[in-house]
Design an enzyme around this catalytic site. Structure first.
Site, PDB file in Angstrom:
ATOM      1  CB  THR A   1       1.435 -16.724 -49.555  1.00  0.00           C
ATOM      2  OG1 THR A   1       1.447 -15.759 -50.483  1.00  0.00           O
ATOM      3  CG2 THR A   1       2.331 -18.018 -48.820  1.00  0.00           C
TER       4      THR A   1
ATOM      5  CE1 TYR B   1       2.341 -15.119 -44.932  1.00  0.00           C
ATOM      6  CE2 TYR B   1       3.161 -14.630 -47.093  1.00  0.00           C
ATOM      7  CZ  TYR B   1       2.382 -14.199 -46.354  1.00  0.00           C
ATOM      8  OH  TYR B   1       0.912 -14.816 -46.250  1.00  0.00           O
TER       9      TYR B   1
HETATM   10  N1  UFG Z   1       1.669  -1.506 -53.422  1.00  0.00           N
HETATM   11  C1  UFG Z   1       1.575   0.532 -53.858  1.00  0.00           C
HETATM   12  N2  UFG Z   1       1.354   1.269 -52.878  1.00  0.00           N
HETATM   13  C2  UFG Z   1       0.859   1.197 -51.479  1.00  0.00           C
HETATM   14  C3  UFG Z   1       0.268  -0.554 -51.419  1.00  0.00           C
HETATM   15  C4  UFG Z   1       1.298  -1.325 -52.096  1.00  0.00           C
HETATM   16  O1  UFG Z   1       1.378   0.857 -54.476  1.00  0.00           O
HETATM   17  O2  UFG Z   1       0.635   1.773 -50.108  1.00  0.00           O
HETATM   18  C5  UFG Z   1       1.913  -2.001 -54.850  1.00  0.00           C
HETATM   19  C6  UFG Z   1       2.685  -2.897 -54.405  1.00  0.00           C
HETATM   20  O3  UFG Z   1       4.130  -2.034 -54.532  1.00  0.00           O
HETATM   21  C7  UFG Z   1       2.429  -4.022 -55.390  1.00  0.00           C
HETATM   22  C8  UFG Z   1       0.837  -3.682 -55.167  1.00  0.00           C
HETATM   23  O4  UFG Z   1       1.041  -2.190 -54.623  1.00  0.00           O
HETATM   24  O5  UFG Z   1       3.160  -3.625 -56.415  1.00  0.00           O
HETATM   25  C9  UFG Z   1       0.384  -4.707 -54.370  1.00  0.00           C
HETATM   26  O6  UFG Z   1       0.810  -4.736 -53.081  1.00  0.00           O
HETATM   27  P1  UFG Z   1       0.344  -5.402 -51.826  1.00  0.00           P
HETATM   28  O7  UFG Z   1       1.495  -4.982 -50.374  1.00  0.00           O
HETATM   29  O8  UFG Z   1      -1.050  -4.990 -51.575  1.00  0.00           O
HETATM   30  O9  UFG Z   1       0.618  -6.833 -51.872  1.00  0.00           O
HETATM   31  P2  UFG Z   1       1.723  -7.643 -52.556  1.00  0.00           P
HETATM   32  O10 UFG Z   1       1.777  -8.167 -53.589  1.00  0.00           O
HETATM   33  O11 UFG Z   1       2.779  -6.828 -52.023  1.00  0.00           O
HETATM   34  O12 UFG Z   1       1.815  -9.169 -51.150  1.00  0.00           O
HETATM   35  C10 UFG Z   1       0.887  -9.691 -51.441  1.00  0.00           C
HETATM   36  C11 UFG Z   1       0.653 -11.220 -50.547  1.00  0.00           C
HETATM   37  C12 UFG Z   1       1.065 -11.058 -49.993  1.00  0.00           C
HETATM   38  C13 UFG Z   1       1.829 -12.531 -50.368  1.00  0.00           C
HETATM   39  C14 UFG Z   1       2.339 -11.261 -51.551  1.00  0.00           C
HETATM   40  C15 UFG Z   1       3.049 -11.853 -53.068  1.00  0.00           C
HETATM   41  O13 UFG Z   1      -0.385  -9.550 -49.380  1.00  0.00           O
HETATM   42  O14 UFG Z   1       0.477 -12.533 -48.192  1.00  0.00           O
HETATM   43  O15 UFG Z   1       1.668 -11.003 -52.450  1.00  0.00           O
HETATM   44  O16 UFG Z   1       4.415 -12.155 -52.999  1.00  0.00           O
HETATM   45  F1  UFG Z   1       2.722 -12.936 -50.075  1.00  0.00           F
END
Ligand code: UFG
Length: 327
Positions: A118, A142
């Protein structure tokens, strides 16, 4: 005929892997404990074994019985905030379970291993484009649990007749273009999944977590990769290992950042109407920007993305979400 073992093959990404392997005539054995996986997504032609990756005797027996020649290891826990409150669960399900699986491979002579790593191994990188050499400083259990598995693989490959590829996923989204599988977790937290649920009226509104990031529009920027392009990288990695390539690590993303607002706009285009959104504070531990430099994957494995278009990604996610509602 020998077979490929897909751990976590009842999950979102693992089930896409099964179909891609079956499509090209491989024999597939799925090992999944169905803790979050869905039996119906596995694919009818795949052999299914319900059980745990950490169960070394079970894994050794199935390696022998099915003449497993390569392992593609997806099984694990993936929710970052949960890893902060339940770190030992993440070290058990990710690090310790992987250790048992790797050991079973060594004991039974499995030489090829593809691992789901990841972008979380990089933590909050100090650069806008992350390459494989960017320092690995994970900021949550994680990311650490996954990085520890990478280290185990690296050390094992030095000591044994065993080669691996670790693929560091950026933000995986979208669904099988043939509509056979997709992201099916009801309480998913990922942006595109959540936005699709909101677009179909299954959730009242979408939170935008943080509007004061140092990014062009103030919202978080990520590199969203279509699940089918990610799976293509796995096939290339598997083929490279089979062809004798050495162990390696690759970033999987397009090298193009999209903000939360840009994703919302794409979902609105696909749905044909505005989404109810609510501006909310930043989520703990969210980096402002995470974009992959995937030059190495392109040059080394000749990876050629086919779905590098946010509208295509979002449309396929929305189509799958509609299908989930209809079933
Ligand atoms: N976000 C929102 N609203 C939501 C969900 C997400 O604004 O309801 C934003 C988050 O703050 C972030 C972006 O959208 O800026 C992406 O968020 P996600 O939850 O879709 O994904 P992440 O980037 O947090 O997580 C991903 C992978 C993880 C990994 C991570 C590494 O899903 O497995 O990247 O930082 F660990």
């Amino acid at each position: 005929m020998s077979a490929i073992l897909v751990t976590g093959g009842a999950g979102y990404i693992g089930s896409h892997m099964n179909y891609a392997l079956l499509d090209r005539g491989e024999r597939v054995v799925v090992l999944d404990n169905l803790s979050t996986g869905v039996r119906g997504l596995i694919g009818a032609e795949a052999e299914f074994v319900e059980g745990d990756v950490a169960d070394r005797d079970l894994v050794r027996n199935l390696i022998r019985k099915h003449r497993i020649e390569a392992v593609i290891h997806f099984a694990g826990s993936i929710v970052v905030p949960e890893s902060v409150t339940k770190p030992l669960l993440y070290y058990a399900n990710n690090t310790m379970a992987s250790r048992a699986l790797i050991e079973a491979c060594i004991e039974e002579g499995v030489q090829h291993f593809v691992f789901s790593s990841t972008a979380a191994v990089y933590g909050i990188p100090g650069v806008s484009m992350v390459s494989e050499d960017t320092p690995k400083e994970p900021i949550n259990p994680y990311g650490r649990s996954k990085l520890m598995t990478e280290w185990m693989l690296e050390d094992t490959a030095k000591a044994h007749d065993f080669r691996y590829v670790a693929l560091r996923y950026f933000n995986v989204a979208g669904a099988d273009p043939k509509g056979r599988t997709g992201q099916s977790t009801p309480r998913a937290t990922h942006l595109i999944k959540r936005a699709a649920q909101v677009a179909l009226g299954r959730e009242p509104y979408l939170d935008i977590f943080g509007t004061d990031f140092p990014t062009p529009d103030g919202t978080g920027v990520r590199d969203y990769i279509h699940v089918s392009d990610l799976i293509a990288a796995h096939l290339l990695a598997l083929d490279a290992l089979r062809g004798g390539a050495g162990s390696d690590v690759f970033n999987c993303g397009y090298g193009r950042g999209l903000s939360v607002r840009e994703i919302v706009a794409a979902v609105e285009r696909a749905a044909g109407h505005k989404l109810p959104v609510r501006e909310a504070p930043r989520r703990a531990g969210d980096p402002p920007m995470l974009v992959a430099d995937s030059t190495k994957l392109k040059l080394t494995l000749n990876w050629q993305p086919r779905y590098d278009d946010v509208d295509v990604i979002v449309r396929s996610a929305l189509e799958w979400e509609r299908k989930l509602g209809a079933s």
